[in-house]
Enzyme design. Sequence first.
Site, short mmCIF file in Angstrom:
data_model
loop_
_atom_site.label_atom_id
_atom_site.label_comp_id
_atom_site.label_asym_id
_atom_site.label_seq_id
_atom_site.Cartn_x
_atom_site.Cartn_y
_atom_site.Cartn_z
N SER A 143 35.70 -21.63 3.39
CA SER A 143 35.65 -20.48 4.29
C SER A 143 34.51 -20.64 5.28
CB SER A 143 35.44 -19.20 3.47
OG SER A 143 35.16 -18.12 4.34
N TYR A 157 30.42 -14.74 -2.50
CA TYR A 157 31.64 -15.48 -2.12
C TYR A 157 31.28 -16.65 -1.20
CZ TYR A 157 35.95 -16.38 0.56
OH TYR A 157 37.02 -16.97 1.19
P1 NAP Z 1 45.67 -14.03 -1.14
O1 NAP Z 1 46.69 -13.68 -0.13
O2 NAP Z 1 44.96 -12.95 -1.87
O3 NAP Z 1 46.33 -15.02 -2.20
C1 NAP Z 1 45.55 -15.50 -3.26
C2 NAP Z 1 46.41 -16.37 -4.15
O4 NAP Z 1 45.55 -16.89 -5.16
C3 NAP Z 1 47.52 -15.60 -4.85
O5 NAP Z 1 48.66 -16.44 -4.96
C4 NAP Z 1 46.93 -15.35 -6.25
O6 NAP Z 1 47.90 -15.28 -7.29
C5 NAP Z 1 46.11 -16.61 -6.43
N1 NAP Z 1 45.04 -16.48 -7.42
C6 NAP Z 1 43.98 -15.63 -7.41
N2 NAP Z 1 43.24 -15.84 -8.52
C7 NAP Z 1 43.85 -16.82 -9.22
C8 NAP Z 1 43.59 -17.47 -10.45
N3 NAP Z 1 42.52 -17.14 -11.21
N4 NAP Z 1 44.44 -18.44 -10.88
C9 NAP Z 1 45.51 -18.79 -10.13
N5 NAP Z 1 45.82 -18.20 -8.95
C10 NAP Z 1 44.99 -17.24 -8.52
O7 NAP Z 1 44.51 -14.94 -0.50
P2 NAP Z 1 44.44 -15.85 0.81
O8 NAP Z 1 43.82 -15.05 1.88
O9 NAP Z 1 45.74 -16.53 1.03
O10 NAP Z 1 43.32 -16.89 0.34
C11 NAP Z 1 43.61 -18.20 -0.09
C12 NAP Z 1 42.34 -19.01 -0.03
O11 NAP Z 1 41.83 -19.01 1.30
C13 NAP Z 1 41.21 -18.46 -0.91
O12 NAP Z 1 40.52 -19.53 -1.51
C14 NAP Z 1 40.31 -17.74 0.06
O13 NAP Z 1 38.99 -17.67 -0.38
C15 NAP Z 1 40.46 -18.64 1.27
N6 NAP Z 1 40.12 -18.00 2.54
C16 NAP Z 1 40.75 -16.87 2.93
C17 NAP Z 1 40.40 -16.29 4.14
C18 NAP Z 1 41.04 -15.03 4.63
O14 NAP Z 1 40.50 -14.40 5.57
N7 NAP Z 1 42.20 -14.62 4.09
C19 NAP Z 1 39.39 -16.86 4.94
C20 NAP Z 1 38.78 -18.04 4.49
C21 NAP Z 1 39.15 -18.60 3.29
P3 NAP Z 1 48.79 -13.92 -7.51
O15 NAP Z 1 49.71 -13.82 -6.31
O16 NAP Z 1 49.54 -14.16 -8.76
O17 NAP Z 1 47.81 -12.79 -7.57
#
Ligand code: NAP
Length: 248
Positions: A143, A157
């Site tokens: 991130s 985080y």
């Molecule tokens: P999201 O929409 O909340 O999706 C998160 C996914 O991770 C879901 O499929 C969830 O499973 C899964 N997950 C969470 N905890 C888990 C665990 N303990 N074991 C296995 N699966 C788990 O999040 P996102 O925004 O797509 O984020 C994905 C990645 O990008 C993360 O690492 C986040 O830190 C990073 N990121 C996000 C952003 C942003 O602004 N969105 C920015 C920078 C980086 P379930 O569906 O079963 O709950």
Amino acid sequence: MAKVAIITGGGRGIGAATAILAAKKGYDVCINYASDVGRAEETAIACREQGVLAQAVRADIASSLAVEGLFQRCCEELGPPTLLVNNAGVIGKASTVQDLSDSVLHRTYEVNVYGAFYCARAAIKRMSKENGGEGGVIINISSLAATLGSPGEYVHYAASKAAIDTMTVGLAKEVGSLGIRVNAVQAGTVDTDIHRLEGNPERPAMVAKSAPLGRVATRQDIAEAVMWLASDSASYATGTVLRLSGGL
Ligand code: NAP
């Protein structure tokens, strides 16, 4: 080389977009999820529509035992992975460090850091050319917070993602000779459920107001970068932390 991808947290958000793009590029896809089986199965169906094999596998990546089970299922049904996308992550409730709870601190590191290490370890065992594997690619979803620090809300985080950046650099050096490339994508704000689930649904709209391109990232923006790093077009890229933040 066989093309088999494990995408952690592939049921929704960035992970789902990456899983579907990987399927379009001919990968059989193992979609890991934590609890939302409905979204994970929908993503698996969307992958199969691209003519590849896809499975949805429940595993809490914070558990090394569960991660071993995830990789075993993938190997049995799809074959050994040649691509791992360490995508699953949590932000935890917004808090200053002064008010940070033990439970948020522990869970953030268990999922974002330990989980990524457990998965990388399980992948290297199977990808390593020293072990008879075909080599492969590991991509960590980091991130922009890792470089900005997220004061007043998400220092815990941000620091967990900085750990992933450092892991990317060190691991790339450790496993290059085993035929494995390791890279990271430092994503800026992306419009996914993660903000709503952590009680901050207005965050993408707020960030967009000050973004040079006038918008935050789409899930597809990040997926495209991940799949470029995974491709042979990026065969010289390892230890790279690619900032993809729309100029922020
Ligand atoms: P999201 O929409 O909340 O999706 C998160 C996914 O991770 C879901 O499929 C969830 O499973 C899964 N997950 C969470 N905890 C888990 C665990 N303990 N074991 C296995 N699966 C788990 O999040 P996102 O925004 O797509 O984020 C994905 C990645 O990008 C993360 O690492 C986040 O830190 C990073 N990121 C996000 C952003 C942003 O602004 N969105 C920015 C920078 C980086 P379930 O569906 O079963 O709950």
